[in-house]
Design a protein around this motif. Structure first.
Motif, PDB file in Angstrom:
ATOM      1  N   ARG A   1      -2.027  -0.517   7.910  1.00  0.00           N
ATOM      2  CA  ARG A   1      -0.646  -1.101   8.096  1.00  0.00           C
ATOM      3  C   ARG A   1      -0.708  -2.061   9.166  1.00  0.00           C
ATOM      4  NH1 ARG A   1       4.930   2.364   8.494  1.00  0.00           N
ATOM      5  NH2 ARG A   1       6.270   0.513   8.585  1.00  0.00           N
TER       6      ARG A   1
ATOM      7  N   ASP B   1      -0.025  -5.332   6.542  1.00  0.00           N
ATOM      8  CA  ASP B   1       1.318  -5.364   6.702  1.00  0.00           C
ATOM      9  C   ASP B   1       1.872  -6.156   7.736  1.00  0.00           C
ATOM     10  OD1 ASP B   1       3.085  -4.614   4.331  1.00  0.00           O
ATOM     11  OD2 ASP B   1       4.279  -3.186   5.776  1.00  0.00           O
TER      12      ASP B   1
ATOM     13  N   MET C   1       2.666  -3.153  -6.063  1.00  0.00           N
ATOM     14  CA  MET C   1       2.227  -2.861  -4.654  1.00  0.00           C
ATOM     15  C   MET C   1       1.829  -4.372  -4.129  1.00  0.00           C
ATOM     16  SD  MET C   1       1.853   0.421  -4.128  1.00  0.00           S
ATOM     17  CE  MET C   1       1.670   1.860  -4.689  1.00  0.00           C
TER      18      MET C   1
ATOM     19  N   TYR D   1      -0.140  -0.513   0.958  1.00  0.00           N
ATOM     20  CA  TYR D   1       0.750   0.387   0.266  1.00  0.00           C
ATOM     21  C   TYR D   1      -0.010   1.142  -0.732  1.00  0.00           C
ATOM     22  CZ  TYR D   1       5.030  -1.941   1.790  1.00  0.00           C
ATOM     23  OH  TYR D   1       5.917  -2.556   2.647  1.00  0.00           O
TER      24      TYR D   1
ATOM     25  N   VAL E   1       5.496   9.502   2.617  1.00  0.00           N
ATOM     26  CA  VAL E   1       5.973   8.115   2.614  1.00  0.00           C
ATOM     27  C   VAL E   1       6.930   8.068   4.000  1.00  0.00           C
ATOM     28  CG1 VAL E   1       7.337   6.324   1.597  1.00  0.00           C
ATOM     29  CG2 VAL E   1       5.657   7.581   0.236  1.00  0.00           C
TER      30      VAL E   1
END
Lengths: 385, 314
Positions: free
Chosen positions: A92, A96, B26, B31, B270
């Motif tokens: 992440r 991200d 995605m 993800y 999630v």
């Protein structure tokens, strides 16, 4: 029925709001650095001071104009010492959040799970975990700040050598820490001409180590005893040691380098020796010690801001962040590869853990001077030279 | 619509569409990774749901099988040079054998006693894994060799998304077939009443054992997949908390629902990622939302919702 759908609707709205918040846009024109620490869970004694230290100093750096004229933005996640979630947070951070460097990884397990992500992405990663496997063999983008248990063994053996001790007994805890250090001590003992005549172990929940110590006492020619261990085990060993009247020196590890050990072992702790980081004896360092201003500065700031006693673990996070910031200043850019090169060139950096001199072959950069040999006298630490 | 819903291939087909469809929306590898983790958990949860939702037996030690599967793809290639795929199959077979041996005495127990016995099994496995450091690397974990097939190396979150997604769809397909078979009917019979099942000639002990073995294999394969995806494995995977997490996923998604297993896994994987914005209140929020789900959707997310929709239409 309608009431039910109403409720469902409310839950749905909350969930959507939550998800939307998660994807909220981030401010531009900042330098993003990331971290995944074990701030909760079984290793929170590591992650909690580390997280507080990072937040405290990022704020401090930003108040003083940031790095290269830009503000730092710290993205910090709590992996609760779970390797799998550490790995997810690492992905992440890279994919991200788009961080350019990472300081984190409280435990060896979490660190090793994250390593492949940062290696693949080419993001410099400064780990705060102990084990030597993190930097040996050397990985291009991975560094670490805490000294290793191998160095603790070497420091102890060096002190023994000075005192003419060559035949020793060992009593080790079977927890992760004790086990790992026992192995490292066995490995390096030969280099110091030290012979291990007795090798005993105890479980993490044992409440009496008299049998193992009696066996060590009965072994001929033992000149000292080493106790690699963590938590309350070493305190029990120390008490039993005195009860049995064993009169050779007892060496503890850096794992018990905290005031609570002295409290637990009481008078039995008198005369026990152990290697520890300078941070523990910040106020006892001689004034000409180059580490003195750094460790007293960190200790004062941490204790004033959080109201909690300082720990060496938070110190590792301080070292990691400062090494990174210095490297970013030298690199003058936000290119992760350039920052990596500059971290590797770190020379003469004085942190809470010691003086760091990194090289292409050494991504830790500490030598044995990082440890001070301490002896407990009158219920307090004293520095032995 | 109703006819479509009742077709037993509907659920696996829907899941396959979901795996393919999600891939197009995605935004990043992060993800893909989270989705791959959902598929892996879902696979283990489908297996556990067969045991809990259909046969009505509780296991609080399923992470033990999960961990054994994970460590088999780490240890077998490292120590004996086996190919990871063979190690995965060997792990599954080993877990089947172990579940058979352990299950025979354990499944004679009922209710709380069964729960405690499986709990003990799970703790035993995780203790062995943390203590035998020469083999497993101890609490610090060990690296897992990367999977290579015919010179092609599986790496990157998107590759693993497809592999784990495929495994999960196959798992769901096998599960719905099992449920629709005579074995499945026998299982549901013994879930409702063991005595009644015995009266109509169901060999209760035998069927319990069969489903225990099957669910152990699901957990083992899921564990192997996780180890291969991560390239590194620690004893947490076999830990007690992970067992509880799997059971929670089953209950949250809905006992006796294959689709529910996937939903339960998705929610629990999630949510923690979505809740990181709340920092200190993350766990509070997670607990609150789980309570909300359980209070409002009492028999699990999927069965409750389908009951609502079905009820309105009927």
């Amino acid at each position: 029925m309608a009431r039910f759908w109403n409720k469902i609707g409310r839950v749905a709205v909350t969930s959507v709001a939550v998800l939307a918040l998660g994807a909220a846009a981030h401010a531009a024109d900042t330098i993003k650095i990331g971290s995944s620490l074990s701030m909760t869970g079984p290793a929170s004694f590591l992650g909690d001071p580390e997280g507080k230290t990072l937040e405290m100093y990022v704020e401090d750096i930003n108040a003083n104009g940031g790095v290269n004229g830009k503000q730092l933005e710290l993205v910090i996640y709590d992996d609760a010492a779970d390797a799998n979630s550490a790995r997810t947070f690492a992905t992440r951070l890279v994919e991200d959040d788009g961080v350019i460097a990472v300081v984190g990884g409280s435990t060896t397990g979490a660190t090793m799970a994250m390593v492949p992500v940062f290696e693949d992405a080419g993001i410099p990663f400064i780990s705060l975990a102990g084990a030597v496997v993190i930097i040996d063999p050397v990985k291009e983008f991975v560094f670490k700040t805490p000294h290793t248990d191998r160095m603790a063994c070497e420091k102890i053996f060096e002190d023994m050598q000075k005192n003419g001790i060559s035949k020793i007994g060992m009593i080790s805890g079977t927890g992760g820490f004790g086990k790992s250090m026992r192995g490292q001590c066995m490995d390096v003992a030969g280099n110091y001409g030290i012979e291990i005549l007795a090798d005993e172990t105890y479980g993490p929940k044992d409440a009496d180590m008299t049998p193992q110590l009696t066996k060590i006492k009965g072994t001929d020619g033992i000149q000292a005893v080493v106790n690699p261990g963590f938590g309350q085990g070493p305190a029990i060993v120390t008490r039993n040691y005195r009860q049995l009247g064993i009169d050779v020196p007892l060496y503890q590890s850096h794992g018990v380098a905290s005031k609570s050990f002295i409290d637990l072992a009481g008078e039995a702790a008198e005369g026990v020796r152990l290697p520890a980081a300078a941070l523990l004896v910040a106020d006892k360092l001689p004034d000409d010690d180059p580490q003195k201003p750094v460790v007293t500065g960190y200790k004062t700031k941490y204790e004033e801001t959080t109201g909690e006693p300082v720990s060496t673990f938070g110190g590792h996070a301080y070292d990691g962040l400062m090494i990174l910031v210095e490297a970013m200043k030298r690199a003058g850019s936000e290119d992760p590869a350039a920052i990596r090169d500059e971290i590797e060139k770190t020379q003469g950096f004085i942190g809470t853990g010691g003086t760091v001199n990194m090289s292409a072959e050494d991504h830790l950069g500490l030598d044995l001077s990082a440890f001070k040999m301490l002896e407990i006298k009158d219920g307090d630490w004293t520095i032995v030279n | 619509m109703r006819k479509l819903m009742s077709n037993r291939l509907a659920v696996p087909a829907f899941l396959a569409l979901l795996v393919v469809g999600l891939a197009f929306v995605m935004p990043s590898n992060f993800y893909f990774r989270v989705a791959a983790l959902v598929w892996i958990s879902a696979l283990a949860v489908i297996g556990l749901n067969l045991l809990m939702g259909f046969a009505g037996q509780v296991s609080l030690g399923h992470a033990g099988f999960f961990g054994l599967g994970a460590y088999s793809v780490a240890i077998l290639p490292a120590q004996f040079g086996l190919h990871p795929v063979i190690a995965l199959i060997a792990g599954g077979a080993g877990c089947a054998l172990l579940a058979f041996v352990v299950g025979r005495p354990i499944l004679r127990l009922k209710g709380h006693y069964l729960a405690v016995a499986t709990l003990g099994f799970g703790i035993l496995v995780s203790m062995v894994i943390s203590n035998e450091a020469w083999l497993t690397g101890g609490p610090d974990g060990m690296p897992v060799p990367r999977l290579a097939l015919f010179g092609w190396r599986a790496r990157g979150a998107d590759t693993w998304y497809w592999i784990t997604g495929g495994l999960m769809v196959i798992g769901a397909l096998l599960a719905v077939n099992l449920v629709a078979s005579p074995t499945g009917r026998a299982l549901r019979a013994l879930h409702d009443s063991e005595v009644a099942a015995r009266v109509v000639g169901v060999d209760v002990g035998c069927y319990k054992l069969i489903v225990f073995v099957i669910s152990a294999v699901y957990a083992s394969v899921a564990g192997s997949a996780l180890a291969l995806v991560n390239g590194f494995i620690t004893p947490d995977a076999a830990g007690f908390l992970h067992s509880i997490q799997l059971v929670t996923m089953v209950v949250l998604g809905g006992m006796g629902s294959i689709l529910g297993s996937v939903v339960g896994a998705a929610v629990l994987v999630v949510l923690p990622q979505a809740l990181t914005v709340f920092h200190d209140y993350e766990h509070l929020m997670l607990g609150f939302m789980m309570m909300a789900f359980m209070i409002l959707l009492r028999s699990g997310i999927v069965p409750s919702l389908s009951m609502l929709i079905g009820g309105r239409r009927a």
